[in-house]
Structures are given as C-alpha cells and as structure tokens.
Design a protein around this motif. Structure first.
Motif, PDB file in Angstrom:
ATOM      1  N   SER A 253       0.833  -1.197   0.000  1.00 47.04           N
ATOM      2  CA  SER A 253       0.000   0.000   0.000  1.00 47.04           C
ATOM      3  C   SER A 253       0.867   1.246   0.000  1.00 47.04           C
ATOM      4  CB  SER A 253      -0.905   0.013   1.243  1.00 47.04           C
ATOM      5  OG  SER A 253      -1.571   1.251   1.333  1.00 47.04           O
ATOM      6  N   GLU A 334      -6.943  -3.756   3.212  1.00 46.91           N
ATOM      7  CA  GLU A 334      -7.390  -2.568   2.460  1.00 46.91           C
ATOM      8  C   GLU A 334      -8.146  -1.626   3.393  1.00 46.91           C
ATOM      9  OE1 GLU A 334      -6.933  -1.844  -0.724  1.00 46.91           O
ATOM     10  OE2 GLU A 334      -6.021  -3.728  -1.380  1.00 46.91           O
ATOM     11  N   ARG A 337      -6.341   1.027   5.489  1.00 44.98           N
ATOM     12  CA  ARG A 337      -5.708   2.208   4.880  1.00 44.98           C
ATOM     13  C   ARG A 337      -6.233   3.486   5.520  1.00 44.98           C
ATOM     14  NH1 ARG A 337      -3.596   1.159  -0.713  1.00 44.98           N
ATOM     15  NH2 ARG A 337      -4.446  -0.835  -1.373  1.00 44.98           N
TER      16      ARG A 337
END
Ligand SMILES: Nc1nc2c(ncn2[C@@H]2O[C@H](COP(=O)(O)OP(=O)(O)OP(=O)(O)O)[C@@H](O)[C@H]2O)c(=O)[nH]1
Length: 381
Positions: A253, A334, A337
C-alpha cells in the motif's frame, strides 16, 4: 546510519524426543542463503550432513559450513555465545536455540528479553510436540501444559504415527492448552516451512566466495535460486511443498495504514496465519518511521527504523498461512488504509508501541511473563 538490525533469536523447545533436532536439521538443510546461528547443548545431537565437513571456529563453536555456526552451551554461557554468534563478522541472520536441557523455555525467553545485547532480539518460541506420545508426555511431565500455554507456534510433529482421528483429537486438546489463536502446524519428520520462522535469502545475497559446500547445496536444491521454493510469486500463491500446503499473501500500500485498525486486524488474525513479515508506514506525526513487523504465531513485534534515503513510504507485508482466505485478508488490510494519517493523534500509536521491544534496562526491571508482553487485545482507547 547503522543498518544492522538486531538478530532475531528463536527458541525451539519441546520434550525429549519430540523432534527438535529433526526440525533444526530440516531448517538448516532448507535455509536458502540465510545464515543461521545455532545454539545446542550437545553437538552430538546435530546430525546434519554438513557436520562431516564442519570446521572448528574455536571456543566450542563449529562452522556447519555454508553460513551456519553452531555452539554448545550450558545456560550460564548462553549470553556469551549469543554475543559471539551476533558478531558482525559472522553475518548471521537468525539464531535458533534448541532449548532442551539448557533451561525451562520460559526462563530462556525471560533471559532473552532481559538481555542487554543490542545485537539480538527475542524472535518467538516454538514448541515441538510428539503426536504419538502426546498423552504420555503430558502425564509424565505436567509442565508440558505450561510450556504450551506460552508457545507462539506449536509444531505437531510425527503426524505419520497417528491416524486422522487421533490427530484431530490432539489438535482439539492443543487448542484448549495453547494461548488463544496459537497456530498448530502439523509436520512429519520436522518438515516445516523455514519461512514460518525466518526469511530465507536468495543464495546470491549472502554468497561471497563460493565454497564447495555452497555449490553442493545449490545442486541439491535448484529451486532455491529465488530464495525459497514456496511459489511466493505475489498475490495469493500456493506453496509447492510436498509435505505441507502453505499460502502466501502479499499486500502493498502506498497509502498509510491506520495503527488502530491494523492492530485490530492483528489481534483478530486467524490461527492459520502462521507468519507475518514486512514493514508498515503509519505516517502518524512523531511516528513516521518504517515499522518493521514480525509475527510468528501469536508472537508479535514492531521495530521502528529510519527509512532508507529516497525510499518510498510504503507498507509491504507478506502473510503466510494454511487455510487462510487470501482475498479476505487483503480486503481487511485494504480497510486499514488511512488517507489522512497526519491528522491522527499520537495516542493512536499506543497499540503498536506496546509491541515495540523496550530498552534492555526497562525489560530487566519489568520481569514479565511472555504472555503479558504479548497481549491478545489492543488497548481500548
Ligand atoms: N516417525 C517419525 N519419527 C520422527 C519424526 N520426527 C523425528 N522422528 C524421530 O524421533 C526421534 C527423536 O527425534 P529428535 O529430533 O532427536 O528429537 P529431539 O526432540 O531433538 O530429542 P532430544 O534431543 O533427545 O530431546 C529420532 O529417532 C527421529 O528420527 C516424525 O515426524 N516421524
């Protein structure tokens, strides 16, 4: 900048005959280019073929060749030998201590955590269990249960000697005896994936001058030219070992991760997720470093370090497990984040900082049990 990171020290414990030496030999024989320092209390126990070509380094230390050093100690000498093994000249990547006969595993862990040696850090405790002798061992050695309770990863060895019903019964019992979420990895003849305990480097990374033994080992293990043979080719790849099936999931990421959400993710990680390694960018003011993360079973550590010059602020993680849902793990990551890390309050880092190894002086004062320094739950705030 001092680029030398403390060397992780993994404790390999288990009752007499459970298969510790077999596991150790398997790790030594499948280490890729990783240089392993081994501490045993009896050289005779090490059967690795390389012993036949082992050279004496001096002071009860022998070279197992190709990047392994071995020393035989009793408990009182341990610190001195760890210091020797960690000397930069040896370029050791990981140290494995076979704990039997030296001390109670808890004592060993306590000693490692209290060590003032800045070149080493405790890297987790692995308990080897003999599937065929499970009940007998527990009956004869009631302390087994205590050891299981503090293990970070359990290797249920000799699964070839029990049928599937017996194995399931033992696994159910282990689930009760071990700390919540402690992974139990089945193995025959100690054949676990070394990546569960340490990173395997490609041969080329550590190879200086090629020794005869390096060449020999390469010939025997042609698949090691990429550092490991697990088919870790990014994404969610299945491992190609004949003896076990592990999956590896990779996550990258460019956006920072929320420390709270990431710790929450780690607290909830499934028991089948044996290992997590990599580094994380949180980007919270005052905590902009690169946080190396290392989990072996329930064992979890963060190590903040400066970023390399010009190094991109990224999070890069590899998650290795069995029966894990790769897509699900990626979706959870995810969700960690954080688009606006600079607005986060410094307190949001507390959950992470609890897993950062403290200075030796603090650790020595704390006299903590391993279970207490690896809390299962994040700080509620
Ligand atoms: N059938 C079977 N035998 C195994 C397995 N793993 C190890 N053994 C055998 O079990 C015996 C003990 O293994 P070791 O690796 O020496 O066990 P250890 O825990 O190091 O033993 P101590 O050093 O005496 O505590 C050896 O004869 C091994 O060959 C396995 O998975 N299956």
């Amino acid at each position: 900048m001092n680029s030398r990171q403390p060397i992780p020290v993994v404790v390999l414990a288990g009752f007499l005959g459970s298969g510790k030496t077999t596991v150790l030999n398997h790790l030594l024989g499948n280490r890729g280019g990783t240089r392993i320092g081994v501490v045993v209390n009896d050289f005779g126990a090490i059967e690795i073929d390389a012993m036949s070509v082992a050279g004496q380094v001096g002071d009860s230390m022998v070279s197992l060749g190709g990047g392994c050093l071995c020393c035989a100690v009793d408990g009182s000498e341990l610190d001195a030998y760890l210091e020797k093994l960690a000397a930069p000249a040896h370029r050791i990547d990981v140290i494995v201590i076979e704990a039997s006969g030296l001390a109670e595993p808890q004592e060993m862990v306590r000693m490692l955590m209290a060590s003032e040696n800045p070149d080493i850090r405790y890297g987790g405790m692995v308990q080897v269990v003999d599937a065929a002798e499970f009940d007998e061992t527990r009956a004869r050695h009631p302390e087994t249960d205590r050891h299981l309770a503090v293990a970070d990863l359990v290797v249920l060895n000799k699964t070839d000697r029990v049928d599937s019903a017996e194995r399931a019964r033992i696994e159910a019992r282990l689930a009760e005896l071990c700390g919540p979420g402690t992974p139990v990895v089945g193995a025959e003849h100690g054949r676990i994936d070394p990546e569960l305990l340490f990173d395997r480097r490609p041969w080329t990374e550590t190879r200086g001058q090629l020794s005869f033994e390096d060449l020999l080992a390469q010939d025997q293990e042609p698949e090691h030219d990429h550092g490991h043979d697990c088919g870790h080719d990014g994404g969610h790849g299945r491992c190609s070992h004949a003896h076990a099936a592990y999956e590896s999931t990779e996550f990258v990421s460019e956006q920072a991760l929320s420390p709270r959400r990431f710790i929450d993710f780690l607290d909830r990680r499934p028991a089948g997720l044996y290992r997590i390694k990599g580094f994380v960018y949180f980007g919270v003011p005052g905590h902009e470093e690169r946080y190396e993360v290392h989990a072996v079973g329930r064992f979890l550590r963060f190590a903040p370090q400066p970023w390399g010059r010009g190094e991109a602020r990224l999070t890069q993680l590899v998650l290795i497990g069995s029966g894990t849902d790769g897509a699900g793990l990626l979706a959870e990551l995810e969700a960690c984040r954080e688009p606006a890390p600079r607005e986060a309050r410094p307190e949001s880092m507390w959950g992470v900082l609890r897993y950062v190894a403290r200075p030796a002086a603090d650790r020595a004062r704390a006299e903590v049990e391993p279970a207490e320094v690896e809390p299962a739950e994040a700080e509620p705030f």
